[in-house]
Design a protein around this motif. Structure first.
Motif, PDB file in Angstrom:
ATOM      1  N   PHE A 149       7.997 -31.671 -18.072  1.00  0.00           N
ATOM      2  CA  PHE A 149       8.746 -30.586 -17.429  1.00  0.00           C
ATOM      3  C   PHE A 149      10.161 -31.022 -17.028  1.00  0.00           C
ATOM      4  N   THR A 150      10.573 -32.226 -17.421  1.00  0.00           N
ATOM      5  CA  THR A 150      11.909 -32.709 -17.053  1.00  0.00           C
ATOM      6  C   THR A 150      13.003 -31.786 -17.591  1.00  0.00           C
ATOM      7  N   LEU A 151      12.906 -31.418 -18.862  1.00  0.00           N
ATOM      8  CA  LEU A 151      13.934 -30.556 -19.453  1.00  0.00           C
ATOM      9  C   LEU A 151      13.922 -29.151 -18.837  1.00  0.00           C
ATOM     10  N   PRO A 152      12.754 -28.496 -18.669  1.00  0.00           N
ATOM     11  CA  PRO A 152      12.787 -27.173 -18.021  1.00  0.00           C
ATOM     12  C   PRO A 152      13.375 -27.195 -16.611  1.00  0.00           C
ATOM     13  N   VAL A 153      13.022 -28.225 -15.827  1.00  0.00           N
ATOM     14  CA  VAL A 153      13.579 -28.319 -14.474  1.00  0.00           C
ATOM     15  C   VAL A 153      15.091 -28.519 -14.545  1.00  0.00           C
ATOM     16  N   THR A 154      15.535 -29.396 -15.448  1.00  0.00           N
ATOM     17  CA  THR A 154      16.973 -29.639 -15.603  1.00  0.00           C
ATOM     18  C   THR A 154      17.680 -28.385 -16.088  1.00  0.00           C
ATOM     19  N   LEU A 155      17.020 -27.627 -16.951  1.00  0.00           N
ATOM     20  CA  LEU A 155      17.605 -26.376 -17.441  1.00  0.00           C
ATOM     21  C   LEU A 155      17.785 -25.381 -16.279  1.00  0.00           C
ATOM     22  N   ALA A 156      16.807 -25.336 -15.367  1.00  0.00           N
ATOM     23  CA  ALA A 156      16.928 -24.464 -14.195  1.00  0.00           C
ATOM     24  C   ALA A 156      18.113 -24.886 -13.323  1.00  0.00           C
TER      25      ALA A 156
END
Length: 596
Positions: A57-64
Motif C-alpha cells: 500500500f506504499t504507492l496508494p498512500v503516497t498517491l493520496a
C-alpha cells in the motif's frame, strides 16, 4: 539605419536583495525538498508492521499524499494572488475568519518553523554522524555550528542565502530524479538489497493506512513557505511566487511518487541502520560514485532545509508586528532587507530546542507536522469564505477545491495529533494556545498605549509653554561648560543642580568656590541628601516645577576606546534611569567624546 542593443534593465537596489523563481526554490523550499529523504520512510515504517501486504500500500498512500499536495499547491497559488503581502494562512484567516483564528494560524506556523529548523539541523547532523561515527560525541556542537552558519548567511540577506543554496538544491533534485529514471528502466536491482520474510504483526486496516498517511504527510511541511514570503520575491512578486509554488509542487510530487514506485519494484523494506532512500539509491545506481553523491547531497540538504524557516518566519513576524500582535522590533529591516529580529528569534528558539533535546532528531520528530496541518486547514477554510464573498468567475470550482483540501488537511491534523500526542505532540497542543495568549497580551498592550497616545484622532494644535533645563553638575570642567552652553540654547531657563552627601562638606565647599570664581551666569541649586542617593533628590526637586516643561540634560564622557568604559563611574546612567522611572521630565544624555 543603425540598430543599438539595449542593456537589460538593472533592478532597483532593494530588488537585488530579493528572490528570483530559482532563488525562491533554493531559499524557501528546502524543507519540502528534503522531506523526500524521510517522507517515504515514514510511510514504510508504519506499513511494515503488516508485512509484505502492508508494504504493497506504499504507492496508494503516497498517491493520496500527492493528491493532497496538488490541492495544497493550487490553493497556495491562489493565496499568493489574493494576499500578495505574504503571511499565507495568517493573512487568509485574518481577512476571512477573524483575528482569533488568524492568531491560531500564526501560532501554528511559528511552532512549525521553529521545529523545522531544529529537526532539519538535527537530521542533517544525524546523517553525518552515521557516516562518521567518531563525530557522535560532538553531535550537539555540530548542530549548533550548522545553525550558526545558516543564521549568519541569512543575516546577509535572503537573496544571499538563496545563491548559497542553489547548487546543493540542484544537485539533490537532479540526483533524486536520476535515481527514479534509472530505476524505472532497470529490470533488477543494481546492487543487492535487504531481503527476507517480513512478519505480519498487524492486518491492514483503515487505522493503519490513516497512520501511514499521517506520517507521510510530514513530506508536505514547507509547502506554505513560499506563500508566506511573497514580499521576498522580485517584481512582479505574485507571478514569480506562483511559479515557484507550482515548480515546488510538481518536483516534490514526481520525487515522492518515483521513490514510492521504486520501493515497490525493488521490494524495499525497513532495515536497521540503513535508510529507505539509501536502499533505493543502491538498487537504482549501485554502490559506486553516484550512491555517495546522493548520500552526501542528502546530508547537506537536510541540514540546509532549515533555511525555509529563515525565509518564512521573519516575514510572518513582520506582519504580526505590523498588526500589533508581536513587538514592533520584528518589523525593523536591515539594509539588506533582512528582518534581523525575526532571524535572531528563530535562531535562539531553535538553539534552545536543540540543547534541550541534546541534538537528537528522534526526540524532536514526534513534535513535527502537527502545527502545519492546523495552518493548512484554517487557510483552506478561509479561502472557501474568500470565494463565497468575492464570487469571481469560476469561483464555485475554486471553492470546491479548497473545501476538499480543508477536509483532507483537517483529517490529517486530527490523525497526526492523535497518533503523536503521547510521543511529545502534547507539547505542541499546549504551545499553540500559549502563543495565542501571548500575542493577545501584546495586542492589548499596544491598544492601551494607542488609546493613551490618541492614535487615529487629530490632536489639538500645539501651544508653546514655559520650559526649564536642569543640568546635574559635579565639577567645574569643560564637560560642565559644554552642557550649560547646550542647555542655554534649549530652554527659557537653565538651572544647575549639585547633589551633596554627608562627609562631603569640604568637597562641596570647594565646588561652590570654583563655581563662584568661574561665574557661568547660571543659577546653582545645591541639594543635600542624607542617604547618599544620586537621582532621588533631583526627582524631588523637579516636582516643585509643575506647570512647565522640564528637560534634564545629563552630560557624560564618551571614551575614545571601548575598553576605557570600565573606567567610567556610571553616574550618568544612574541619573538617567532614576529620572525616567520617577519623573515626567524629558531626559537628554549629552556625550562628550574624549577623542574628538
Amino acid at each position: 539605419m543603425t540598430a543599438t542593443l539595449s542593456r537589460p534593465e538593472t533592478p532597483p537596489a532593494a530588488d537585488r536583495h530579493r528572490l528570483s523563481v530559482v532563488g525562491g526554490l533554493a531559499a524557501l523550499s528546502l524543507d519540502a525538498m528534503a522531506s523526500v529523504a524521510y517522507g517515504p520512510e515514514a510511510i514504510v515504517l508504519v506499513l511494515a508492521v503488516a508485512g509484505g501486504t502492508g508494504l504493497g500500500f506504499t504507492l496508494p498512500v503516497t498517491l493520496a499524499i500527492a493528491i493532497l499536495l496538488a490541492v495544497l499547491t493550487l490553493s497556495y497559488r491562489q493565496v499568493i494572488a489574493a494576499f500578495p503581502d505574504g503571511g499565507g494562512a495568517y493573512g487568509v484567516c485574518r481577512t476571512h475568519l477573524g483575528r482569533r483564528a488568524s492568531l491560531v494560524a500564526a501560532a501554528a506556523l511559528i511552532v512549525d518553523y521553529v521545529l523545522n529548523v531544529a529537526v532539519s539541523v538535527a537530521a542533517g547532523v544525524a546523517a553525518l554522524t552515521s557516516a562518521f561515527p567518531a563525530l557522535l560525541p560532538c553531535k550537539l556542537w555540530l548542530c549548533l555550528g550548522v545553525l550558526a552558519l545558516i543564521t549568519g548567511i541569512n543575516l546577509r540577506g535572503i537573496a544571499e542565502s538563496a545563491r548559497a543554496f542553489i547548487v546543493p538544491t540542484v544537485v539533490f533534485v537532479g540526483s533524486i530524479l536520476t535515481i527514479v529514471v534509472v530505476g524505472l528502466f532497470r529490470s533488477a536491482p543494481a546492487a543487492s538489497v535487504a531481503s527476507g520474510h517480513l512478519p505480519s504483526l498487524q492486518t491492514v486496516g483503515i487505522l493503519l493506512l490513516l497512520k501511514a498517511f499521517a506520517n507521510g504527510c510530514a513530506a508536505l511541511t514547507g509547502v506554505e513557505a513560499i506563500a508566506n514570503a511573497v514580499p521576498s520575491f522580485r517584481k512582479p512578486r505574485v507571478r514569480r511566487a506562483q511559479r515557484a509554488e507550482v515548480a515546488l509542487g510538481g518536483l516534490l510530487a514526481v520525487m515522492l511518487l518515483g521513490i514510492a514506485v521504486l520501493i515497490g519494484k525493488f521490494a524495499i523494506h525497513p532495515v536497521d541502520g540503513v535508510t529507505v532512500l539509501s536502499q533505493v539509491t543502491a538498487a537504482s545506481l549501485g554502490n559506486g560514485f553516484g550512491y555517495y553523491v546522493v548520500q552526501f547531497s542528502t546530508v547537506v540538504l537536510l541540514a540546509l532545509a532549515a533555511n525555509t524557516s529563515f525565509g518564512g518566519l521573519p516575514v510572518l513576524a513582520q506582519l504580526l508586528a505590523k498588526h500589533n500582535n508581536l513587538p514592533h522590533v520584528f518589523a525593523l529591516r536591515a539594509e539588506r532587507q533582512v528582518y534581523r529580529y525575526g532571524v535572531g528569534f528563530l535562531a535562539v528558539a531553535s538553539a534552545l530546542l536543540l540543547i534541550l533535546a541534546n541534538g537528537d532528531m528522534n526526540t524532536l520528530v514526534p513534535l513535527f507536522a502537527i502545527g502545519v496541518f492546523v495552518g493548512f486547514t484554517l487557510s483552506q477554510v478561509g479561502m472557501v469564505r474568500h470565494w463565497f464573498r468575492s464570487r469571481p468567475r469560476g469561483w464555485r470550482g475554486k471553492a470546491v477545491l479548497n473545501g476538499f483540501g480543508a477536509l483532507l488537511t483537517g483529517l490529517a491534523a486530527i490523525v497526526v495529533t492523535a497518533t503523536k500526542f503521547g510521543e511529545g505532540g502534547w507539547l505542541v497542543v499546549v504551545a499553540l494556545p500559549v502563543l495565542v495568549l501571548l500575542m493577545e497580551w501584546v495586542h492589548r498592550n499596544y491598544r492601551r498605549i494607542g488609546a493613551r497616545l490618541e492614535l487615529g484622532r487629530v490632536p489639538p494644535p500645539p501651544r508653546p509653554n514655559r520650559s526649564l533645563v536642569v543640568v546635574p553638575v559635579h565639577t567645574v570642567s569643560r564637560l560642565t561648560r559644554d552642557a550649560l552652553a547646550a542647555a542655554l540654547s534649549l530652554g527659557d531657563g537653565v538651572e544647575a543642580v549639585h547633589v551633596t552627601h554627608p562627609e562631603e562638606e569640604t568637597s562641596a565647599r570647594e565646588f561652590v568656590e570654583d563655581w563662584e570664581r568661574w561665574h557661568p551666569g547660571v543659577r546653582l541649586v545645591q541639594l543635600h541628601d542624607e542617604h547618599r542617593r544620586l537621582g532621588e533628590p533631583i526627582v524631588e526637586h523637579l516636582r516643585r516645577h509643575a506647570g512647565c516643561h522640564v528637560f534634564v540634560l545629563v552630560a557624560e564622557v564618551e571614551p575614545e576606546h571601548f575598553w576605557q568604559r570600565v573606567l567610567q563611574n556610571r553616574r550618568g546612567a544612574v541619573l538617567a534611569r532614576a529620572l525616567r522611572r520617577r519623573s515626567d521630565a524629558v531626559v537628554c544624555r549629552m556625550r562628550f567624546r574624549v577623542g574628538g
